[in-house]
Design an enzyme around this catalytic site. Structure first.
Site, mmCIF file in Angstrom:
data_model
loop_
_atom_site.group_PDB
_atom_site.id
_atom_site.type_symbol
_atom_site.label_atom_id
_atom_site.label_comp_id
_atom_site.label_asym_id
_atom_site.label_seq_id
_atom_site.Cartn_x
_atom_site.Cartn_y
_atom_site.Cartn_z
ATOM 1 C CG HIS A 77 8.430 6.456 1.920
ATOM 2 N ND1 HIS A 77 8.032 7.144 1.192
ATOM 3 C CD2 HIS A 77 7.129 5.199 2.818
ATOM 4 C CE1 HIS A 77 6.483 6.570 1.018
ATOM 5 N NE2 HIS A 77 6.842 5.707 1.549
ATOM 6 C CG ASP A 106 13.641 6.114 -3.704
ATOM 7 O OD1 ASP A 106 13.082 6.611 -2.727
ATOM 8 O OD2 ASP A 106 12.698 5.215 -4.602
ATOM 9 C CB SER A 160 -1.459 -5.981 -22.957
ATOM 10 O OG SER A 160 -2.505 -6.422 -21.947
ATOM 11 N N GLY A 196 -1.813 -2.661 -9.034
ATOM 12 C CA GLY A 196 -2.410 -2.674 -7.900
ATOM 13 C C GLY A 196 -1.055 -3.420 -6.582
ATOM 14 N N GLY A 252 1.552 -3.653 -6.147
ATOM 15 C CA GLY A 252 2.514 -2.785 -5.543
ATOM 16 C C GLY A 252 4.073 -2.903 -5.669
ATOM 17 C CB SER A 256 2.657 -4.243 -12.473
ATOM 18 O OG SER A 256 1.834 -2.982 -12.337
ATOM 19 C CB SER A 257 4.044 0.408 -13.909
ATOM 20 O OG SER A 257 4.776 1.244 -13.030
ATOM 21 C CG ASP A 300 9.352 0.051 -8.564
ATOM 22 O OD1 ASP A 300 10.286 -0.301 -7.220
ATOM 23 O OD2 ASP A 300 8.130 -0.052 -8.271
#
Length: 388
Positions: free
Chosen positions: A34, A36, A67, A124, A126, A129-130, A175
């Protein structure tokens, strides 16, 4: 792995023409959460698990995405002019969004692509992954569609834009930047205010980095983080009446103590205090590692968790139990919640001799108190996104 994915690609798309294989890692933020969006520093490393992609260029303007993690969706197919967000496309909106972002930035996308994806990162968890998916897609576009003068930093920025403007999921630069620019046996100290960065050695011959998944979903996290951003902005606005700063992280802890009385709301005061002190802890943690003082690094991780729990209030019962149980075990140098909070994961630095005790004791005690089974991942540092 590489040959198996190529075989699967050819099974789905056919064997016409050469293919290329790409990889983008996940990431672990060791300290600096928290910070960035408050213009501060983060200290994160790429890890050796991530997203693989096999791709082949097409001469027309068709794009096909598949995928192995979501085979029930089959092949998503569209041309370059149809890269619009559709909820029913699920995961496919991520690569679509990257193509769309490239075009919105004025980059001419010539030709199309067939791409097969396989992600190793549990959903999920964290750990990026995205961003791993969007960065690897950006790398494929640059490589196979021969887009000149596009750096890996550009790809990271495009990835962030995709999440913020196309997917509306929000997110900072940490990320995608770490995933694009990672370096094995190093972590990146990134100044999010101007994207300056340094690589710091992260060689832990006697310790392991362990990610512990609480099994607690991060429900409602976007709204909670949005509120904290608002509170930080209010605190900054009040401080700017007496000191010339553009973000909270420009302050040292000592200067903050001198001017904090300008922040009238006690909640905003706590939020600002975390932003300032967490940024300072992050820079001190890098100095500790550079001096070979892993024990001090661990102490700073512990202090980070306390600040995230008490001042920023983004932890939660499950994360606190994981951290507090970790602190009880000899050989655990540091442990803290990681990421947005409200569920998700912790990150711990554990001496090699204590790894088994850490997994068994934390797992047993956590289950006894929550009824949830924690998942443990011993991770290694890795390089950033690349062609294999």
């Amino acid at each position: 792995m590489k040959q198996r994915l190529i075989d699967k690609f050819q099974e789905i798309y056919g064997e016409d023409g050469p293919v290329s294989v790409y990889f983008a890692p996940g990431r672990v933020n060791l300290i600096g959460d928290h910070t960035d969006y408050n213009g501060g520093h983060v200290f994160a490393c790429a890890i050796a698990i991530g997203t693989y992609a096999v791709a082949r260029k097409r001469e027309d303007n068709r794009f096909r995405f598949y995928s192995l993690n979501y085979p029930e969706q089959g092949i998503l197919e569209m041309n370059s002019g149809q890269m619009y967000y559709r909820e029913e496309d699920g995961w496919g909106n991520y690569p679509k969004g990257v193509v769309r972002t490239f075009m919105k930035k004025g980059i001419q996308v010539k030709g199309g692509l067939d791409i097969l994806y396989y992600g190793e990162i549990p959903k999920g968890l964290g750990i990026g992954s995205s961003a791993s998916l969007t960065v690897v897609t950006g790398l494929i576009l640059r490589d196979l569609l021969e887009i000149p003068d596009l750096s890996m930093v550009d790809i990271a920025l495009f990835s962030q834009l995709t999440e913020n403007e196309y997917l509306k999921t929000g997110g900072g630069i940490m990320d995608p930047f770490t995933i694009a620019m990672g370096k094995k046996d190093h972590a990146i100290l990134l100044d999010t205010s101007n994207l300056s960065y340094i690589y710091a050695p992260l060689q832990l011959p006697h310790e392991k980095i362990i990610i512990t998944n609480s099994g607690k979903p991060r429900d409602g996290v976007e709204d909670c983080v949005r509120q904290r951003r608002k509170e930080c902005a209010e605190a900054l606005k009040e401080l700017q009446t007496v000191i010339a700063i553009s973000n909270l992280s420009e302050l040292t802890a000592d200067v903050f103590e001198e001017v904090q009385e300008m922040i009238k709301d006690p909640v905003c005061l706590r939020r600002a205090r975390h932003a300032v002190t967490e940024n300072q802890r992050t820079m001190e943690a890098v100095k500790a590692l550079e001096a070979g003082d892993v024990e001090e690094f661990g102490h700073l991780m512990n202090a980070s968790h306390i600040s995230l729990k008490e001042d920023y209030e983004v932890s939660g019962r499950e994360l606190d139990i994981l951290v507090e149980e970790a602190w009880k075990i000899g050989g655990v140098l540091g442990s803290r919640m990681m990421g947005a909070g409200f569920g998700g994961c912790t990150v711990s630095i554990v001496e090699n001799s204590a790894v088994n005790d850490f997994i068994s004791q934390v797992g047993e005690n956590y289950y006894a108190q929550t009824g949830l089974k924690a998942e443990f991942y011993v991770v290694e540092t890795g390089n950033g996104a690349t062609v294999l």
